[in-house]
Design an enzyme around this catalytic site. Structure first.
Site, PDB file in Angstrom:
ATOM      1  N   HIS B  69       0.816  -1.155   0.056  1.00  0.00           N
ATOM      2  CA  HIS B  69      -0.048   0.058  -0.038  1.00  0.00           C
ATOM      3  C   HIS B  69       0.950   1.166  -0.104  1.00  0.00           C
ATOM      4  CE1 HIS B  69      -3.449  -2.328   1.668  1.00  0.00           C
ATOM      5  NE2 HIS B  69      -3.648  -2.236   0.481  1.00  0.00           N
ATOM      6  N   ALA B  70       0.733   1.917  -1.114  1.00  0.00           N
ATOM      7  CA  ALA B  70       1.694   3.003  -1.342  1.00  0.00           C
ATOM      8  C   ALA B  70       1.940   3.923  -0.297  1.00  0.00           C
ATOM      9  CB  ALA B  70       1.483   3.821  -2.891  1.00  0.00           C
ATOM     10  N   ARG B  71       0.885   4.386   0.342  1.00  0.00           N
ATOM     11  CA  ARG B  71       0.866   5.555   1.154  1.00  0.00           C
ATOM     12  C   ARG B  71       1.350   5.187   2.643  1.00  0.00           C
ATOM     13  NH1 ARG B  71      -5.391   6.303   1.947  1.00  0.00           N
ATOM     14  NH2 ARG B  71      -6.095   4.663   2.891  1.00  0.00           N
ATOM     15  N   GLU B  72       1.747   3.959   2.954  1.00  0.00           N
ATOM     16  CA  GLU B  72       2.252   3.359   4.232  1.00  0.00           C
ATOM     17  C   GLU B  72       3.499   3.596   4.405  1.00  0.00           C
ATOM     18  OE1 GLU B  72       0.123  -0.254   4.820  1.00  0.00           O
ATOM     19  OE2 GLU B  72      -1.793   0.814   4.307  1.00  0.00           O
ATOM     20  N   ARG B 127      -3.167   4.789  -2.440  1.00  0.00           N
ATOM     21  CA  ARG B 127      -2.701   3.351  -1.796  1.00  0.00           C
ATOM     22  C   ARG B 127      -2.574   2.357  -2.689  1.00  0.00           C
ATOM     23  NH1 ARG B 127      -5.461   0.324   2.601  1.00  0.00           N
ATOM     24  NH2 ARG B 127      -6.891  -1.437   1.747  1.00  0.00           N
ATOM     25  N   ASN B 144      -3.837  -5.387  -2.198  1.00  0.00           N
ATOM     26  CA  ASN B 144      -4.083  -6.626  -1.101  1.00  0.00           C
ATOM     27  C   ASN B 144      -5.495  -6.954  -1.033  1.00  0.00           C
ATOM     28  OD1 ASN B 144      -2.666  -8.114   0.800  1.00  0.00           O
ATOM     29  ND2 ASN B 144      -3.663  -6.953   2.352  1.00  0.00           N
ATOM     30  N   ARG B 145      -6.278  -6.783  -2.302  1.00  0.00           N
ATOM     31  CA  ARG B 145      -7.404  -7.290  -2.253  1.00  0.00           C
ATOM     32  C   ARG B 145      -7.611  -8.194  -3.645  1.00  0.00           C
ATOM     33  NH1 ARG B 145      -7.398  -5.453   1.934  1.00  0.00           N
ATOM     34  NH2 ARG B 145      -9.004  -4.145   2.839  1.00  0.00           N
ATOM     35  N   HIS B 196       2.619  -3.783   6.480  1.00  0.00           N
ATOM     36  CA  HIS B 196       1.754  -2.680   6.339  1.00  0.00           C
ATOM     37  C   HIS B 196       1.914  -1.520   7.640  1.00  0.00           C
ATOM     38  CE1 HIS B 196      -1.154  -4.377   3.451  1.00  0.00           C
ATOM     39  NE2 HIS B 196      -0.276  -5.685   3.683  1.00  0.00           N
ATOM     40  N   TYR B 198      -0.204   1.139  10.124  1.00  0.00           N
ATOM     41  CA  TYR B 198      -1.352   1.793  10.718  1.00  0.00           C
ATOM     42  C   TYR B 198      -2.149   0.834  11.818  1.00  0.00           C
ATOM     43  CZ  TYR B 198      -5.208   5.132  11.435  1.00  0.00           C
ATOM     44  OH  TYR B 198      -5.984   5.898  11.680  1.00  0.00           O
ATOM     45  N   TYR B 248     -10.681  -6.387  10.338  1.00  0.00           N
ATOM     46  CA  TYR B 248     -12.306  -6.213   9.501  1.00  0.00           C
ATOM     47  C   TYR B 248     -12.047  -7.549   8.536  1.00  0.00           C
ATOM     48  CZ  TYR B 248      -9.416  -2.717   6.794  1.00  0.00           C
ATOM     49  OH  TYR B 248      -8.564  -2.046   6.139  1.00  0.00           O
ATOM     50  N   GLU B 270       0.866  -4.535  10.912  1.00  0.00           N
ATOM     51  CA  GLU B 270       0.404  -2.965  10.814  1.00  0.00           C
ATOM     52  C   GLU B 270       1.221  -2.425  11.944  1.00  0.00           C
ATOM     53  OE1 GLU B 270      -1.545  -1.560   8.583  1.00  0.00           O
ATOM     54  OE2 GLU B 270      -3.015  -3.182   8.112  1.00  0.00           O
TER      55      GLU B 270
END
Lengths: 94, 309
Positions: B69-72, B127, B144-145, B196, B198, B248, B270
């Protein structure tokens, strides 16, 4: 470049299944362009949403009118981005 | 900054700088580290994996990826720090040395290079990948989906404009497909760890289902031991559990795919933070984050080394 001036990140404390359902409906509303950092799935977990400035009033009114408690976690996303950019420029100069 | 000895690990860097630093790491540790190109991204950027190996033929191996995920950004930055840590601690840290004398470690620092560049040039909150799809102006798929594990199920969006869009088909994203092909063709991975950032969690499969995996008790115990080690440094608090139960339901995730492929020790981290900064974690927290994460990573890797299957 996309700017995030005035965008806020809200932390929503979901308390009931009904509130979860209401938040899920917000997620489906494409016009609001909400960016869910933590999705509404359980009343045990907070929901974090980046809300574009243009949608802030709508979202806050929605939450308040449905008695859904929230706090503002990040007041202005662009302020943080500016700090980050300044830090990177300083690093680059160094 | 581009030499491995003068590099500033306490700063965020562009893709170009990270890639150049990787070359310097390889040059400084030629008998341990090699750089492999496993393919190219949608926008034709090379995708590199660092291989840490002391020899042997197709040894049992551990996969670690960051930055899907790019923004992480603290994820990619932790990947850089971790690569350096592995290279410099080999021969000094007894446990790591024994690990690398038995197993190989593959570390992918920037799993979504197009997205990472886009976060530097256009949209810091990006992301997804940057692929184009016919029939929509919205770009990108949540990588990641996009894995073939409960693909298209709950916790992924069918809307191409959504940040959790699963894509048109499993492995439609070339970035995902490159990793899939590499891991499958290697055939001897014993652990698959995805990093990841967050909200401070250590998760194991499944995300697409809330049913327990057969190895859940063992994975839970390994995860708890890892976060206990992590918290010894700064007292950072992590939650441990299956993706579905502690964050989730999310279908099409990488560690569900790896687990179903037979890689038992599949985990996703995370990293920090609690939300005060979101994906804009100050650079002065990179090294503390990477340092504490290393303790957990090492704990998991040691367990994998000591529990062959």
């Amino acid at each position: 470049r996309q700017l995030f001036v005035g965008d806020q990140v809200l932390r929503v404390a979901v308390e009931t299944e009904e509130q979860l359902r209401l938040l899920a409906s917000l997620e489906e509303d494409e016009i609001l362009q909400l960016d869910f950092w933590l999705h509404p799935v359980s009343s045990d977990l907070p929901v974090d949403i980046r809300v574009p400035f243009a949608s802030l009033q709508t979202v806050k009114v929605f939450l308040e009118s449905n008695d859904i408690p929230y706090t503002v976690m990040i007041k202005d996303v662009q302020d943080l981005l500016d700090e980050e950019e300044a830090e990177m420029e300083a690093d680059s100069v160094r | 900054e581009r030499g491995s000895k003068s590099f500033n690990f306490a700063a965020y860097h562009t893709l170009e700088t990270i890639y150049q630093w990787m070359d310097s790491l390889v040059a400084d540790h030629p008998s341990l580290v090699t750089k492999l190109q496993i393919g190219s991204s949608y926008e034709n950027r090379p995708m590199y994996v660092l291989k840490f190996s002391t020899g042997g033929d197709n040894r049992p191996a551990i996969w670690i990826d960051a930055g899907i995920h790019a923004r992480e950004w603290v994820s990619q930055a932790t990947g850089v720090w971790t690569a350096n840590k592995i290279a410099t601690d080999y021969g000094r840290d007894t446990s790591l040395t024994s690990l690398l004398n038995k197993m190989d470690v593959f570390l992918m620092i920037v799993t979504n290079p197009d997205g990472y560049v886009f976060t530097h040039t256009s949209n810091r909150m990006w992301r997804k990948t940057r692929s184009r799809l016919p029939g929509t102006t919205c770009r990108g798929v949540d990588p990641n989906r996009n894995w073939d594990a409960g693909f298209g199920g709950p916790g992924a969006s069918r809307n191409p404009c959504s940040d959790s869009y699963h894509g048109p088909s499993p492995h439609s994203e070339v970035e995902v497909d490159n990793v899939v092909n590499f891991v499958q063709s290697h055939g001897n991975f014993k652990s698959f760890i995805s990093i990841h950032a967050y909200s401070q969690l250590l998760m194991y499969p499944y995300g697409y289902s809330c049913n327990d995996v057969p190895d859940a008790p063992e994975l839970d115990s390994v995860g708890r031991s890892a976060v206990k080690a992590l918290s010894t440094l700064f007292g950072t608090s992590y939650k441990v559990g299956s993706i579905c139960k502690i964050i989730y339901q999310a279908s099409g995730g990488s560690i569900d795919w790896s687990y179903n492929l037979g890689i038992k020790y599949s985990f996703a981290f995370e990293l920090r933070d609690t939300g005060r900064y979101g994906f804009l974690l100050p650079a002065n927290q990179i090294v503390p984050t990477a340092s504490e994460t290393w303790l957990a990573l090492k704990n998991i890797m040691e367990y994998v080394r000591d529990h062959p299957y």
